[in-house]
Design a protein around this motif. Structure first.
Motif, short mmCIF file in Angstrom:
data_model
loop_
_atom_site.label_atom_id
_atom_site.label_comp_id
_atom_site.label_asym_id
_atom_site.label_seq_id
_atom_site.Cartn_x
_atom_site.Cartn_y
_atom_site.Cartn_z
N LYS A 22 0.84 -1.20 0.00
CA LYS A 22 0.00 0.00 0.00
C LYS A 22 0.87 1.25 0.00
N TYR A 23 2.09 1.13 0.52
CA TYR A 23 2.96 2.28 0.70
C TYR A 23 4.29 2.19 -0.05
N LEU A 24 4.63 1.02 -0.55
CA LEU A 24 5.92 0.83 -1.21
C LEU A 24 5.71 0.50 -2.69
N PRO A 25 6.69 0.82 -3.53
CA PRO A 25 6.59 0.44 -4.94
C PRO A 25 6.55 -1.09 -5.07
N ILE A 26 5.65 -1.59 -5.89
CA ILE A 26 5.42 -3.03 -5.99
C ILE A 26 6.67 -3.78 -6.43
N GLY A 27 7.39 -3.26 -7.41
CA GLY A 27 8.58 -3.96 -7.90
C GLY A 27 9.63 -4.13 -6.83
N THR A 28 9.91 -3.06 -6.11
CA THR A 28 10.89 -3.11 -5.04
C THR A 28 10.41 -4.01 -3.91
N ALA A 29 9.16 -3.84 -3.52
CA ALA A 29 8.62 -4.62 -2.39
C ALA A 29 8.62 -6.11 -2.72
N TYR A 30 8.21 -6.47 -3.93
CA TYR A 30 8.16 -7.89 -4.28
C TYR A 30 9.56 -8.49 -4.35
N ALA A 31 10.50 -7.74 -4.91
CA ALA A 31 11.88 -8.24 -4.99
C ALA A 31 12.46 -8.46 -3.59
N ILE A 32 12.19 -7.54 -2.68
CA ILE A 32 12.69 -7.68 -1.31
C ILE A 32 11.99 -8.83 -0.60
N PHE A 33 10.67 -8.92 -0.75
CA PHE A 33 9.87 -9.97 -0.12
C PHE A 33 10.37 -11.36 -0.55
N THR A 34 10.49 -11.57 -1.85
CA THR A 34 10.93 -12.88 -2.32
C THR A 34 12.41 -13.11 -2.06
N GLY A 35 13.20 -12.04 -2.11
CA GLY A 35 14.63 -12.17 -1.83
C GLY A 35 14.90 -12.59 -0.40
N LEU A 36 14.16 -11.98 0.53
CA LEU A 36 14.30 -12.38 1.93
C LEU A 36 13.93 -13.84 2.12
N GLY A 37 12.85 -14.25 1.46
CA GLY A 37 12.43 -15.64 1.56
C GLY A 37 13.45 -16.60 0.96
N ALA A 38 13.97 -16.23 -0.21
CA ALA A 38 14.94 -17.10 -0.88
C ALA A 38 16.25 -17.18 -0.10
N ALA A 39 16.78 -16.04 0.30
CA ALA A 39 18.04 -16.03 1.04
C ALA A 39 17.87 -16.72 2.39
N GLY A 40 16.80 -16.40 3.09
CA GLY A 40 16.57 -17.00 4.40
C GLY A 40 16.40 -18.50 4.32
N THR A 41 15.65 -18.96 3.32
CA THR A 41 15.43 -20.40 3.16
C THR A 41 16.74 -21.11 2.81
N ALA A 42 17.55 -20.50 1.96
CA ALA A 42 18.84 -21.09 1.61
C ALA A 42 19.75 -21.18 2.84
N ILE A 43 19.75 -20.14 3.65
CA ILE A 43 20.60 -20.14 4.85
C ILE A 43 20.12 -21.19 5.85
N VAL A 44 18.81 -21.23 6.09
CA VAL A 44 18.26 -22.25 7.00
C VAL A 44 18.57 -23.65 6.48
N GLY A 45 18.44 -23.84 5.18
CA GLY A 45 18.73 -25.15 4.59
C GLY A 45 20.18 -25.57 4.81
N MET A 46 21.09 -24.62 4.63
CA MET A 46 22.50 -24.94 4.80
C MET A 46 22.86 -25.20 6.27
N ILE A 47 22.26 -24.42 7.18
CA ILE A 47 22.63 -24.53 8.59
C ILE A 47 21.93 -25.70 9.28
#
Length: 107
Positions: A51-76
């Motif tokens: 509602k307050y952030l640009p969709i492109g930036t918000a979606y990239a950050i949202f999915t990036g956090l999920g991807a990076a976090g999931t990869a880190i949890v998977g490795m650890i």
């Protein structure tokens, strides 16, 4: 506040992604229910953020956090392979997320 919604929603994506693995194809009812609730809450928070952030930036950050976090949890915690190249690309993803945050503003 939008950035907080986005951060929590992105981190919740890690939880439901791991939940998908342990739901055994949605045959484990408790884990499946927690996963579906996590998906719903994650996307609810994402919806509040855009509602307050640009969709492109918000979606990239949202999915990036999920991807990076999931990869880190998977490795650890899940004994997934760890390599210097894999760690480099996860770090590159995190740097990209930070860069997007630093170059964006709330509406």
């Amino acid at each position: 506040m939008a950035w907080i919604f986005l951060l929590i929603g992105g981190l919740m994506e890690v939880g439901w992604a791991i939940g998908l693995k342990y739901s055994d194809g949605f045959t484990n009812p408790v884990i499946s229910l927690l996963t579906v609730v996590g998906i719903g809450l994650s996307f609810f928070l994402f919806g509040k953020a855009i509602k307050y952030l640009p969709i492109g930036t918000a979606y990239a950050i949202f999915t990036g956090l999920g991807a990076a976090g999931t990869a880190i949890v998977g490795m650890i915690y899940l004994n997934e392979t760890v390599s210097l190249l894999k760690m480099f690309f996860v770090l590159l993803l995190i740097c990209s997320i930070v860069g997007l945050k630093l170059t964006s503003s709330e509406a």
